[in-house]
Design a protein around this motif. Structure first.
Motif, PDB file in Angstrom:
ATOM      1  N   ASP A 153       0.817  -1.230   0.000  1.00 30.51           N
ATOM      2  CA  ASP A 153       0.000   0.000   0.000  1.00 30.51           C
ATOM      3  C   ASP A 153       0.853   1.284   0.000  1.00 30.51           C
ATOM      4  OD1 ASP A 153      -2.991   0.260  -0.257  1.00 30.51           O
ATOM      5  OD2 ASP A 153      -2.628   1.821   1.214  1.00 30.51           O
ATOM      6  N   LYS A 154       0.247   2.400   0.375  1.00 28.04           N
ATOM      7  CA  LYS A 154       0.841   3.735   0.111  1.00 28.04           C
ATOM      8  C   LYS A 154       0.474   4.681   1.252  1.00 28.04           C
ATOM      9  CE  LYS A 154      -3.213   3.177  -2.283  1.00 28.04           C
ATOM     10  NZ  LYS A 154      -3.731   2.140  -3.147  1.00 28.04           N
ATOM     11  N   ARG A 155      -0.068   5.852   0.982  1.00 30.29           N
ATOM     12  CA  ARG A 155      -0.651   6.791   1.958  1.00 30.29           C
ATOM     13  C   ARG A 155       0.377   7.619   2.726  1.00 30.29           C
ATOM     14  NH1 ARG A 155      -6.213   4.693   2.884  1.00 30.29           N
ATOM     15  NH2 ARG A 155      -6.397   2.966   1.436  1.00 30.29           N
TER      16      ARG A 155
ATOM     17  N   GLU B  41      -9.326   1.995   6.132  1.00 32.26           N
ATOM     18  CA  GLU B  41      -8.533   0.825   5.766  1.00 32.26           C
ATOM     19  C   GLU B  41      -7.030   1.201   5.793  1.00 32.26           C
ATOM     20  OE1 GLU B  41      -9.436  -0.540   1.808  1.00 32.26           O
ATOM     21  OE2 GLU B  41      -8.637  -2.535   2.190  1.00 32.26           O
ATOM     22  N   HIS B  42      -6.225   0.321   6.322  1.00 33.97           N
ATOM     23  CA  HIS B  42      -4.762   0.464   6.445  1.00 33.97           C
ATOM     24  C   HIS B  42      -4.316   1.409   7.573  1.00 33.97           C
ATOM     25  CE1 HIS B  42      -4.288  -2.100   3.033  1.00 33.97           C
ATOM     26  NE2 HIS B  42      -4.891  -1.262   2.215  1.00 33.97           N
TER      27      HIS B  42
HETATM   28  C1  SGN Z   1      -8.899  -0.658  -1.855  1.00 42.56           C
HETATM   29  C2  SGN Z   1      -7.802  -1.624  -1.393  1.00 42.56           C
HETATM   30  C3  SGN Z   1      -6.825  -0.938  -0.467  1.00 42.56           C
HETATM   31  C4  SGN Z   1      -6.337   0.351  -1.085  1.00 42.56           C
HETATM   32  C5  SGN Z   1      -7.522   1.216  -1.444  1.00 42.56           C
HETATM   33  C6  SGN Z   1      -7.179   2.534  -2.043  1.00 42.56           C
HETATM   34  N1  SGN Z   1      -8.370  -2.738  -0.710  1.00 42.56           N
HETATM   35  O1  SGN Z   1      -9.745  -0.339  -0.783  1.00 42.56           O
HETATM   36  O2  SGN Z   1      -5.759  -1.823  -0.214  1.00 42.56           O
HETATM   37  O3  SGN Z   1      -5.502   1.036  -0.198  1.00 42.56           O
HETATM   38  O4  SGN Z   1      -8.313   0.508  -2.374  1.00 42.56           O
HETATM   39  O5  SGN Z   1      -6.446   2.374  -3.220  1.00 42.56           O
HETATM   40  S1  SGN Z   1      -9.069  -3.907  -1.561  1.00 42.56           S
HETATM   41  O6  SGN Z   1      -9.417  -4.933  -0.582  1.00 42.56           O
HETATM   42  O7  SGN Z   1     -10.260  -3.368  -2.218  1.00 42.56           O
HETATM   43  O8  SGN Z   1      -8.106  -4.375  -2.529  1.00 42.56           O
HETATM   44  S2  SGN Z   1      -6.535   3.503  -4.279  1.00 42.56           S
HETATM   45  O9  SGN Z   1      -5.410   3.336  -5.190  1.00 42.56           O
HETATM   46  O10 SGN Z   1      -7.790   3.333  -4.971  1.00 42.56           O
HETATM   47  O11 SGN Z   1      -6.469   4.749  -3.538  1.00 42.56           O
END
Ligand code: SGN
Ligand code: CA
Length: 496
Positions: A328-330, A411-412
């Motif tokens: 992930d990122k953020r 999330e995260h």
């Molecule tokens: C989903 C992912 C996350 C991710 C966000 C945002 N979970 O919620 O891991 O951080 O998107 O990502 S998932 O279970 O759906 O894979 S973003 O790139 O769209 O901002």
């Protein structure tokens, strides 16, 4: 543009993990930016910054959840008004359709890898195949059939890959699922010098990456091993029978091998196993992005459009590929703060140039407008990159960039923070349910594992960086009042 594409996974930056010859062409024939960053390392906010040329606290799209205010002026609207043809294909990730485009075919929300649905002006359509190939097919179809060759064009070609959960094209399974990758030096980071945010974030490969959803170990196998997880296989259920058979032939033996090895695995062995599986699938999705970028570049060559086209490759943000034990990122830490940026513009950019100026996704709107000879609205907050692209750096004076991340609690679990980075130092302030600061000496500590905020030797540097941070917040009109306003707003809409 792609989604979550780490610069570490582009061979123009780093050849450790993957070869990306087609993306690299843009660096060989153009400019590679080694200090490009985003202002807010998350998907939809990054896209809003790109479109509006304004920081999140001004354009209002502070996180993935809040609505995008469609009264914002965007650079595509201005190019369209000036006579450009405009089209968008792939992932936008807003809850609403894009304004300022003659044609768009976009994925709903995150979209799917396999047999994806697209939203178009005339209704939804589901297309059999792999999203990265289809996004390119749709793009080339517009280029070939509906583009008026007498007019200039703006094309936004936006890949979903390599976003989680990582599902490669079927042709790439055999090659990538058998590869082994070197471990990042900070894979077992213990966050010992840092505040709470790094310690409490939920993006650890060991603790938070799911065996089933992320790494394709079937639920039946997890049940047999007595492991329970909150999510099942991600996106695989969209495969048709023939596609599913191809999938099973690859992923079943991996699961069988896991069953045998799991009982002997301690935490560090499991971390390494998960890291390898993660890299195989993540990088596998990038192989298709690179091939498809190649298709588009070939098309421009064949149509003799290369010479007169400014082409940018970037991502909505970077990504952790095991650094600090994460995916992930953020965070404002290097791997997710930085984003890949390669720009080719023949006759303007000297080929094969590497550029370390501090540039941001905030700068794209004004860059494209100036390149097209259109005046940018004076409330845009970036800087046109043209002086840099033309090699006239005496007209480029920026010495620090600003960052602000908001999506918390979410999330995260990455806490809210803002900060500034110069080429030498990075200062970050985590706030909301903490009040903690971190300072990094980027030259001495490029992996950002040694927070020197409380080290007496850095007192003078810290004072300078704090002054610079408050000046920068003022310059961009960010403030504590806005921080509180956005916390309140977030509480309101996450409660509904
Ligand atoms: C989903 C992912 C996350 C991710 C966000 C945002 N979970 O919620 O891991 O951080 O998107 O990502 S998932 O279970 O759906 O894979 S973003 O790139 O769209 O901002
Ligand atoms: Ca993203």
């Amino acid at each position: 543009m792609s989604d979550d594409h780490a610069y570490q996974a582009i061979s123009a930056y780093d050849t450790t993990l993957i070869q990306t010859p087609h993306i690299d062409r843009l660096a060989i024939e153009g400019m590679l930016f080694t200090n490009a960053s985003v202002t807010n390392s998350i998907c939809a906010p990054s896209r809003a910054v790109i479109l509006t040329g304004k920081h999140s606290h001004i354009n209002g799209k502070i996180d993935n959840i809040s609505p995008f205010d469609t009264t914002n002026v965007t650079f595509p609207m201005l190019l369209q008004k000036a006579g450009y043809q405009t089209a968008m294909f792939g992932k936008l990730h807003f809850g609403n359709n894009p304004k300022g485009f003659d044609e768009f075919k976009i994925l709903p929300g995150q979209g799917d890898y396999y047999n994806p649905k697209f939203i178009t002006a005339s209704g939804d359509t589901t297309i059999t195949g792999y999203v990265t190939d289809i996004t390119t097919d749709l793009t080339l179809d517009w280029m070939e059939k509906r583009r008026d060759t007498a007019k200039p064009f703006l094309l936004m070609y936006l890949h979903k890959a390599p976003h989680r959960s990582w599902l490669p094209a079927q042709r790439h399974y055999p090659e990538f699922t058998t590869k082994e990758y070197p471990l990042p030096t900070t894979l077992f980071d213990d966050y010992s010098t840092r505040g709470d945010a790094a310690k409490t974030a939920e993006m650890g490969i060991l603790k938070d990456m799911l065996l089933s959803y992320d790494l394709k170990v079937p639920k039946t196998v997890l049940n047999a091993l007595g492991i329970s997880e909150r999510l099942g296989a991600g996106g695989v259920n969209r495969l048709n029978d023939a596609q599913r058979a191809t999938w099973d032939a690859i992923y079943e033996p991996i699961a069988t091998d896991f069953i045998q090895r799991y009982p002997e695995m301690n935490d560090s062995i499991l971390t390494v196993w998960k890291y390898q599986r993660y890299m195989q699938d993540y990088l596998g999705t990038i192989a298709a992005v690179d091939e498809n970028v190649g298709r588009l570049l070939d098309y421009l060559d064949a149509e003799k459009l290369t010479e007169n086209t400014l082409i940018v490759y970037t991502s909505d943000q970077g990504f952790y590929l095991g650094e600090h034990g994460w995916f992930d990122k953020r965070f404002m830490y290097n791997e997710s703060f930085r984003t890949p940026l390669l720009i080719r513009w023949p006759n303007v950019i000297t080929p094969n140039t590497t550029e370390d100026e501090l540039v941001q996704n905030l700068d794209f709107a004004q860059t494209f407008l100036e390149a097209a000879g259109i005046e940018a609205p004076n409330d845009m907050q970036g800087e046109s990159l043209l002086p840099i692209l033309k090699g006239q750096k005496e007209n480029w004076t920026r010495d620090a960039v600003y960052y602000h991340y908001y999506e918390y609690p979410a999330e995260h679990a990455v806490k809210r923070h803002y900060g500034i980075a110069t080429k030498e130092y990075k200062l970050m302030h985590f706030y909301h349910d903490v009040n903690q600061w971190e300072l990094y000496d980027l030259a001495k500590d490029p992996t950002e594992t040694n927070n020197v905020y409380n080290v007496p030797d850095y007192a003078a540097i810290l004072a300078k960086m704090k002054t610079k941070l408050s000046e920068t917040r003022k310059k961009y009109a960010d403030s504590e009042a806005l921080d509180s306003m956005y916390i309140q707003q977030y509480e309101d809409y996450t409660q509904d």
